[in-house]
Motif scaffolding. Structure first.
Motif, PDB file in Angstrom:
ATOM      1  N   PRO A 145       0.804  -1.230   0.000  1.00  0.00           N
ATOM      2  CA  PRO A 145       0.000   0.000   0.000  1.00  0.00           C
ATOM      3  C   PRO A 145       0.836   1.278   0.000  1.00  0.00           C
ATOM      4  CG  PRO A 145      -0.253  -1.184   2.099  1.00  0.00           C
ATOM      5  CD  PRO A 145       0.579  -2.040   1.202  1.00  0.00           C
ATOM      6  N   ASP A 146       2.013   1.279   0.600  1.00  0.00           N
ATOM      7  CA  ASP A 146       2.745   2.536   0.778  1.00  0.00           C
ATOM      8  C   ASP A 146       3.875   2.764  -0.223  1.00  0.00           C
ATOM      9  OD1 ASP A 146       1.339   3.723   3.002  1.00  0.00           O
ATOM     10  OD2 ASP A 146       2.060   2.012   4.166  1.00  0.00           O
ATOM     11  N   ARG A 147       4.161   1.763  -1.055  1.00  0.00           N
ATOM     12  CA  ARG A 147       5.169   1.914  -2.110  1.00  0.00           C
ATOM     13  C   ARG A 147       6.546   2.339  -1.592  1.00  0.00           C
ATOM     14  NH1 ARG A 147       2.833   3.116  -7.508  1.00  0.00           N
ATOM     15  NH2 ARG A 147       4.837   4.008  -8.080  1.00  0.00           N
ATOM     16  N   VAL A 148       6.919   1.875  -0.407  1.00  0.00           N
ATOM     17  CA  VAL A 148       8.264   2.134   0.115  1.00  0.00           C
ATOM     18  C   VAL A 148       8.845   0.835   0.671  1.00  0.00           C
ATOM     19  CG1 VAL A 148       8.039   4.583   0.741  1.00  0.00           C
ATOM     20  CG2 VAL A 148       7.272   2.829   2.347  1.00  0.00           C
ATOM     21  N   LEU A 149      10.157   0.778   0.656  1.00  0.00           N
ATOM     22  CA  LEU A 149      10.853  -0.295   1.374  1.00  0.00           C
ATOM     23  C   LEU A 149      11.012   0.175   2.815  1.00  0.00           C
ATOM     24  CD1 LEU A 149      12.892  -2.765   1.685  1.00  0.00           C
ATOM     25  CD2 LEU A 149      14.660  -1.211   0.839  1.00  0.00           C
ATOM     26  N   VAL A 150      10.638  -0.666   3.750  1.00  0.00           N
ATOM     27  CA  VAL A 150      10.769  -0.290   5.159  1.00  0.00           C
ATOM     28  C   VAL A 150      11.710  -1.287   5.828  1.00  0.00           C
ATOM     29  CG1 VAL A 150       9.515   0.373   7.230  1.00  0.00           C
ATOM     30  CG2 VAL A 150       8.327   0.303   5.060  1.00  0.00           C
ATOM     31  N   ILE A 151      12.672  -0.760   6.555  1.00  0.00           N
ATOM     32  CA  ILE A 151      13.647  -1.619   7.233  1.00  0.00           C
ATOM     33  C   ILE A 151      13.628  -1.275   8.712  1.00  0.00           C
ATOM     34  CG2 ILE A 151      16.100  -2.240   7.380  1.00  0.00           C
ATOM     35  CD1 ILE A 151      16.275  -0.853   4.478  1.00  0.00           C
ATOM     36  N   LYS A 152      13.560  -2.294   9.542  1.00  0.00           N
ATOM     37  CA  LYS A 152      13.620  -2.033  10.993  1.00  0.00           C
ATOM     38  C   LYS A 152      14.823  -2.769  11.567  1.00  0.00           C
ATOM     39  CE  LYS A 152      11.152  -2.434  15.294  1.00  0.00           C
ATOM     40  NZ  LYS A 152       9.989  -2.930  16.014  1.00  0.00           N
ATOM     41  N   LEU A 153      15.667  -2.017  12.243  1.00  0.00           N
ATOM     42  CA  LEU A 153      16.840  -2.614  12.887  1.00  0.00           C
ATOM     43  C   LEU A 153      16.651  -2.492  14.388  1.00  0.00           C
ATOM     44  CD1 LEU A 153      19.106  -0.480  10.637  1.00  0.00           C
ATOM     45  CD2 LEU A 153      19.075  -2.949  10.490  1.00  0.00           C
ATOM     46  N   SER A 154      16.872  -3.575  15.093  1.00  0.00           N
ATOM     47  CA  SER A 154      16.724  -3.469  16.546  1.00  0.00           C
ATOM     48  C   SER A 154      17.709  -4.404  17.253  1.00  0.00           C
ATOM     49  CB  SER A 154      15.281  -3.796  16.956  1.00  0.00           C
ATOM     50  OG  SER A 154      14.930  -5.053  16.452  1.00  0.00           O
ATOM     51  N   ALA A 155      17.875  -4.161  18.551  1.00  0.00           N
ATOM     52  CA  ALA A 155      18.737  -5.007  19.377  1.00  0.00           C
ATOM     53  C   ALA A 155      17.982  -5.272  20.669  1.00  0.00           C
ATOM     54  CB  ALA A 155      20.047  -4.276  19.666  1.00  0.00           C
TER      55      ALA A 155
END
Ligand code: FUC
Length: 820
Positions: A167-177
């Motif tokens: 739906p949003d036409r973006v690549l989303v990346i989540k980095l966490s620790a």
């Protein structure tokens, strides 16, 4: 102590979840490293990304579907028209080499041979403090369209998650620790484009903009802009040079948007910068979990329409690359399921309404000058990409191709006129984002002029599955235009008096008896395609109540096409004369177009041709390029030989290098021609469907080619059949059909062909079918009587006996059946 326990829980958590749901995950215990074909593909039809899962230097290799070299252009060769008569004379005199020379001089383009699909660049994340990692795991969850990497460094578990939002036409990346303040890395863009600029916008945004390459005399004018914006929890964000530096963060979100100035094949006046910004800004304020949920929901709307269960075995418990290495030697039925659903995943990810059709590499390409330009080869590859679309219930994913065909219907009018003095439209064996139709590469490949004709059949197929008359009306002119071209272009073969396509090819194959030239007249495939083009226009005209006189003239022409012929080796002849070499193992077996995807060769209607097609398949052999093996799965399914089809799946699902002189599969389960070509993935998904259900030959044929390896148990839900039927449930046990539920979306006669006797669930007996199927979507055209060479000794094959039933259905109703 606490950390220790979290570690244990996570460790078991990871391996357990992998084991529980591994059917729909590609997972690995090593990063992709430097091998692109180890990386995992994400895509939303517009944006593509390859995720490497590397620890120290993570790479997101980025694509956008409209980033192509060149700019609007045409490549017709107007000399063709005056040379055509002479070329035809030479072919009819058997002077193939002389004809070839004239074709290369006068028909093959003097301009562009097609433009290239090019990458955008990489988003790279460098983690200078992460060296000695343990507990590494990465996956692509194709049930959710989300990629994930987890690993531990110094007792801290790091997680990276990424998806290309539908739906949003973006690549989303989540980095966490799992500990606060432990995320530090540098992010920057790289790109191979000559014309490029990398800048920083404000404090938290990277920008990569550029212009695509000039190629073969056509100036590159596609402008693209990729933006990456960072949202950081805890820690600090700074800019250094053209990079963003993050220090001591708890978690980081990265939003990547990409846009170009491409509006359509003749208009590149869009604003890549505004569009990229608007996608980015709309997404940036959104909550990550909500975005992820919305992404998964939109993806699953398509993906979940079909479920397949073939059972599982202990062989499924190892990482995907090991499963691939083992597959041909063990029983791992859920690997077939995974590969099957991966084909559907790849189609949803690379072909969305409003976007471009999947090209030779879908939407994934890292090279500036990719193999065959990663464009559209329309003498098999592009068509194959879309074989799974309708039957695996992804009809909407067909849209970009159907749109491209209509655009070619526009651009191809001029080609038909200036090159051949014909009405209608045509395309040769390649096209690109600019919808070129000229002849490229050379006479051996490019003079083939049935690209438009074959593609036009996709317009008709979409109607056969949906029954949507409004749609049919909207594509009718394009469909008819394909027939108009042939009506003008066909010419009388002086030897036999048949109407033939000349010049033509049997794609890419050259018989020794024709002086080793591929140039020919009246190749079997060309005849079959013209037959289908005429037949579908005749039928479409009847459905829409149009052009009676015109369709009568098409019927007359159709009668004058050459018949299919059985040659002296009991083979289906590839050419009009009996010159096939039974030792020829060319990857194209174009004359079997008539068996699949077309339906002119049938076990029931043309038993001798069917037997000849089998001989041809046997003579050509199994191992070949990836897509060729994918096509063969479909053919052996049509042959009702499940074991042979399955052995082709085994050949295809083999690591590259094992099959001598053949293709196989890469670790990320991309098909290997080699190199990577996505057609084989789609071809095999189509073939597996054809093993379980076919709806081409007068009936819905259930379990036509169940191999011994999958006989014991299985269930597939949600397949679509021609005539608007949905196979809501199809279940088998020990090779027998044990349950079946079908929804009739259009009403009409439901003719079922089954391996064992069935009855309605309410115990009602079924009527045995007789005569022709009255359902209009199943009315097959009779082909002309076969010609059989004097030396041939062909006998119809023994095929499994089946039961044939007719059920009069009502629109919208569901019908359930049980074993008798
Ligand atoms: C056709 C095939 C090749 C390759 C190319 C892209 O020309 O013959 O094998 O797949 O298309």
């Amino acid at each position: 102590m606490k950390i220790y326990w979290i570690g244990i829980v996570l460790f078991f958590g990871v391996s357990l979840s992998a084991q529980q749901t591994n059917d729909l995950k590609l997972w690995y215990t090593n990063p992709a490293g430097t091998v692109w074909e180890n990386a995992l593909p994400l895509g939303n039809g517009f944006q593509g990304a390859m995720v490497y899962g590397n620890i120290e230097k993570e790479i997101f290799q980025l694509n956008e579907a409209t980033v192509w070299s060149g700019s609007p252009n045409r490549n017709d060769n107007p000399n063709a028209k005056q040379a055509l008569g002479e070329i035809r004379n030479l072919i009819f005199q058997g002077e193939y080499k002389k004809a070839e020379k004239l074709i290369n001089e006068n028909i093959i383009t003097k301009k562009s041979h097609g433009q290239m699909f090019q990458p955008v660049g990489n988003l790279e994340l460098s983690f200078s403090d992460q060296h000695n990692f343990t507990d590494y795991y990465r996956e692509l969850d194709i049930e959710k369209a989300v990629a994930k990497t987890t690993y531990k460094v110094n007792g801290i578990t790091y997680t990276r998650e990424a998806f290309t939002s539908f739906p949003d036409r973006v690549l989303v990346i989540k980095l966490s620790a799992d500990k606060p303040g432990k995320l530090s890395f540098r992010a920057h863009f790289t790109s191979q484009h000559k014309k490029q600029e990398i800048t920083i916008n404000g404090t938290n945004e990277l920008s990569l903009s550029g212009t695509t390459s000039d190629h073969e005399g056509i100036e590159g004018k596609v402008k693209f802009n990729a933006l990456a914006k960072f949202k950081v929890k805890g820690g600090q964000i700074n800019t250094t040079g053209n990079s963003i530096q993050i220090e001591g963060a708890d978690s980081v979100l990265i939003y990547v948007s990409i846009a170009t100035n491409f509006i359509n094949y003749k208009d590149i006046s869009g604003s890549e910068k505004e569009l990229a910004k608007s996608f980015l800004n709309k997404a940036f304020d959104k909550n990550y979990d909500k975005m992820k949920q919305a992404h998964i929901a939109q993806y699953q709307k398509y993906f979940k329409r079909v479920t397949l269960d073939l059972g599982t075995s202990t062989a499924s418990k190892v990482p995907t690359d090991e499963r691939l290495a083992n597959f041909r030697n063990v029983s791992d039925p859920s690997f077939v399921t995974l590969y099957y659903q991966y084909g559907r995943y790849l189609l949803i990810s690379s072909s969305q309404p409003g976007g471009q059709p999947a090209n030779l590499q879908g939407i994934w390409n890292a090279g500036m000058t990719p193999a065959w330009d990663s464009k559209y080869t329309i003498n098999i590859n592009t068509e194959m990409n879309y074989w799974p679309a309708e039957k695996t219930n992804l009809s909407e994913m067909h849209e970009p191709l159907l749109k491209m065909i209509q655009e070619l219907g526009q651009t191809g009018k001029e080609t038909a006129k200036v090159m051949y003095g014909a009405r209608g439209w045509m395309a040769h064996h390649n096209t690109d984002i600019w919808r070129i139709n000229g002849a490229v590469d050379g006479a051996t490949w490019g003079v083939w002029n049935a690209g438009g004709g074959w593609l036009s059949q996709h317009l008709w197929e979409h109607y056969l599955y949906t029954g949507d008359k409004k749609y049919l009306e909207s594509v009718y002119e394009t469909l008819k235009g394909a027939a108009d071209f042939y009506a003008d272009f066909l010419v009388k073969d002086p030897t036999n008096g048949w109407l033939v396509v000349a010049p033509g090819n049997s794609p890419e194959n050259s018989p020794a008896a024709h002086q080793g030239s591929a140039v020919t007249a009246g190749s079997t495939m060309d005849n079959q395609i013209v037959f289908d083009v005429f037949s579908s226009v005749i039928k479409a005209s009847e459905v829409l109540g149009k052009n009676k006189q015109y369709t009568n003239s098409l019927k007359t022409l159709r009668n004058m096409l050459p018949p299919m012929q059985i040659g002296k080796h009991n083979q289906l002849q590839e050419w009009v004369d009996d010159v096939d070499d039974p030792k020829d193992n060319h990857r194209h077996i174009s004359h079997l177009y008539g068996l699949y995807p077309s339906n002119q060769i049938s076990a029931y209607r043309t038993p001798e041709l069917f037997a000849a097609a089998r001989n041809t398949l046997l003579q050509r052999g199994d191992i070949s390029t990836g897509w060729s093996m994918g096509w063969k799965v479909n053919w052996w399914a049509k042959m009702q030989d499940g074991n042979h089809a399955y052995s082709l799946i085994q050949n295809q699902l083999t690591p590259l290098g094992v099959n001598k002189e053949g293709g196989g599969t890469y670790n990320n389960l991309f098909d290997a021609h080699p190199p990577f070509q996505i057609d084989g993935n789609f071809g095999c998904t189509s073939g597996i469907t054809e093993m379980l259900m076919q709806s081409s030959d007068d009936a819905i044929h259930l379990l036509p080619a169940l191999p011994d390896a999958l006989k014991e148990y299985g269930e597939i839900r949600g397949l679509k059949a021609r005539g608007g039927f949905e196979i809501k449930d199809l279940k088998w046990k020990d090779g027998k059909l044990i349950a079946l539920t079908i929804q009739s979306n259009l009403g009409g006669n439901l003719r079922l062909r089954t391996p064992n006797e069935i009855k309605l669930k309410n115990n009602k007996e079924l009527k045995t079918a007789a005569g022709k199927n009255p359902n209009v979507f199943y009315q097959t055209e009779e082909v002309k009587k076969t010609l059989i060479a004097a030396a041939a000794t062909i006998k119809p094959l023994d095929i499994n006996s089946t039961n044939l039933y007719d059920i009069e259905t009502e629109k919208g109703k569901i019908y359930s059946f049980v074993i008798k």
